[in-house]
Design a protein around this motif. Structure first.
Motif, mmCIF file in Angstrom:
data_model
loop_
_atom_site.group_PDB
_atom_site.id
_atom_site.type_symbol
_atom_site.label_atom_id
_atom_site.label_comp_id
_atom_site.label_asym_id
_atom_site.label_seq_id
_atom_site.Cartn_x
_atom_site.Cartn_y
_atom_site.Cartn_z
ATOM 1 N N ASP A 32 0.827 -1.196 0.000
ATOM 2 C CA ASP A 32 0.000 0.000 0.000
ATOM 3 C C ASP A 32 0.865 1.252 0.000
ATOM 4 O OD1 ASP A 32 -2.255 -1.637 0.086
ATOM 5 O OD2 ASP A 32 -2.296 -1.634 2.279
ATOM 6 N N GLU A 33 0.232 2.418 -0.113
ATOM 7 C CA GLU A 33 0.983 3.670 -0.155
ATOM 8 C C GLU A 33 0.266 4.791 0.574
ATOM 9 O OE1 GLU A 33 1.440 5.302 -4.115
ATOM 10 O OE2 GLU A 33 -0.724 5.428 -4.418
ATOM 11 N N VAL A 34 1.062 5.766 1.004
ATOM 12 C CA VAL A 34 0.549 7.021 1.535
ATOM 13 C C VAL A 34 1.113 8.114 0.633
ATOM 14 C CG1 VAL A 34 0.508 8.620 3.487
ATOM 15 C CG2 VAL A 34 0.490 6.151 3.909
ATOM 16 N N VAL A 35 0.229 8.850 -0.016
ATOM 17 C CA VAL A 35 0.646 9.947 -0.885
ATOM 18 C C VAL A 35 0.467 11.239 -0.102
ATOM 19 C CG1 VAL A 35 0.233 11.171 -3.059
ATOM 20 C CG2 VAL A 35 -0.091 8.684 -2.941
ATOM 21 N N VAL A 36 1.581 11.916 0.165
ATOM 22 C CA VAL A 36 1.554 13.181 0.884
ATOM 23 C C VAL A 36 1.809 14.286 -0.134
ATOM 24 C CG1 VAL A 36 2.612 14.587 2.687
ATOM 25 C CG2 VAL A 36 2.387 12.112 3.011
ATOM 26 N N SER A 37 0.784 15.077 -0.403
ATOM 27 C CA SER A 37 0.917 16.224 -1.299
ATOM 28 C C SER A 37 1.090 17.457 -0.425
ATOM 29 C CB SER A 37 -0.324 16.345 -2.185
ATOM 30 O OG SER A 37 -0.217 17.490 -3.015
ATOM 31 N N ASP A 38 2.271 18.046 -0.483
ATOM 32 C CA ASP A 38 2.555 19.190 0.389
ATOM 33 C C ASP A 38 2.480 20.489 -0.405
ATOM 34 O OD1 ASP A 38 3.548 20.038 3.161
ATOM 35 O OD2 ASP A 38 4.856 21.129 1.768
ATOM 36 N N ASP A 39 1.784 21.454 0.160
ATOM 37 C CA ASP A 39 1.505 22.714 -0.517
ATOM 38 C C ASP A 39 2.429 23.843 -0.060
ATOM 39 O OD1 ASP A 39 0.027 23.954 -2.500
ATOM 40 O OD2 ASP A 39 -1.562 24.609 -1.146
ATOM 41 N N GLY A 40 3.690 23.516 0.214
ATOM 42 C CA GLY A 40 4.667 24.545 0.562
ATOM 43 C C GLY A 40 4.851 24.770 2.047
ATOM 44 N N SER A 41 4.765 23.709 2.842
ATOM 45 C CA SER A 41 4.927 23.843 4.300
ATOM 46 C C SER A 41 6.276 24.452 4.661
ATOM 47 C CB SER A 41 4.815 22.469 4.974
ATOM 48 O OG SER A 41 3.521 21.961 4.849
ATOM 49 N N THR A 42 6.259 25.274 5.713
ATOM 50 C CA THR A 42 7.487 25.910 6.206
ATOM 51 C C THR A 42 7.745 25.582 7.671
ATOM 52 O OG1 THR A 42 6.247 27.927 6.761
ATOM 53 C CG2 THR A 42 7.292 27.841 4.577
ATOM 54 N N ASP A 43 6.962 24.673 8.248
ATOM 55 C CA ASP A 43 7.053 24.389 9.680
ATOM 56 C C ASP A 43 7.730 23.052 10.006
ATOM 57 O OD1 ASP A 43 5.117 22.636 8.830
ATOM 58 O OD2 ASP A 43 3.757 23.015 10.503
ATOM 59 N N GLY A 44 8.350 22.425 9.036
ATOM 60 C CA GLY A 44 9.008 21.146 9.293
ATOM 61 C C GLY A 44 8.144 19.927 9.012
ATOM 62 N N THR A 45 6.973 20.131 8.450
ATOM 63 C CA THR A 45 6.077 19.010 8.141
ATOM 64 C C THR A 45 6.794 17.938 7.336
ATOM 65 O OG1 THR A 45 4.096 20.406 8.189
ATOM 66 C CG2 THR A 45 3.939 18.352 6.944
ATOM 67 N N LEU A 46 7.470 18.338 6.259
ATOM 68 C CA LEU A 46 8.118 17.354 5.388
ATOM 69 C C LEU A 46 9.295 16.664 6.068
ATOM 70 C CD1 LEU A 46 7.922 19.066 1.895
ATOM 71 C CD2 LEU A 46 6.540 17.196 2.820
ATOM 72 N N ASP A 47 9.994 17.363 6.946
ATOM 73 C CA ASP A 47 11.078 16.720 7.702
ATOM 74 C C ASP A 47 10.524 15.594 8.565
ATOM 75 O OD1 ASP A 47 12.992 18.447 6.634
ATOM 76 O OD2 ASP A 47 12.742 19.901 8.267
#
Length: 157
Positions: A32-47
């Motif tokens: 299975d997969e989790v698709v995370v579409s990030d809209d330009g986070s600046t708070d460390g979400t992607l980290d």
């Protein structure tokens, strides 16, 4: 077995994303997969998302328009699964959510034999997509995105 995609639209969701991903990942199989579409986070979400170091998580750059609707639409366009769940970035999933929803979807979508004679009825056969499935999927994604927008903003279609 069918692949499940969980679509998450993120924007500065660092506060809850770790707990959310942990609650979702433990319910998924290796395929299975989790698709995370990030809209330009600046708070460390992607980290935080990357810190899971889980091959089931796929990060895609969102539309960068600060629109939850467009961001979910982008996640949907990138999903590969036959079953798709949407998850807001602050949702924590209860144990068994995927199993419970998947059990219901199996009867409707997999064409299970329920007639007693071993043959699927006309009402529960798998539905074939039109020849141009990509166009149909795009139309569905657009309709879903419009519905989500209306739901989020109290607009009736």
């Amino acid at each position: 077995m069918y692949m499940i995609s969980i679509c998450i639209a993120t924007y500065n969701g660092a506060r809850y994303i770790a707990e959310q991903l942990a609650s979702i990942l433990k319910q998924l199989s290796a395929e299975d997969e989790v698709v995370v579409s990030d809209d330009g986070s600046t708070d460390g979400t992607l980290d935080i998302v990357r810190s899971f170091n889980d091959r089931r998580i796929r990060i895609v750059d969102g539309p960068q328009r600060h629109s939850p609707t467009l961001n979910f639409e982008w996640a949907l366009r990138n999903a590969k699964g036959e079953y798709i769940f949407l998850a807001d970035q602050d949702d924590v999933w209860l144990e068994g959510k995927v199993r419970m929803c998947g059990g219901t979807a199996d009867v409707r979508l997999r064409g299970e034999r329920r007639e007693g004679y071993g043959q699927p009825s006309e009402h529960n056969k798998r539905v074939a997509l039109p020849a141009d499935a990509r166009k149909a999927r795009t139309a569905l994604e657009s309709s879903l995105a419009q519905w989500l927008y209306g739901l989020l903003h109290g607009v009736q279609a």
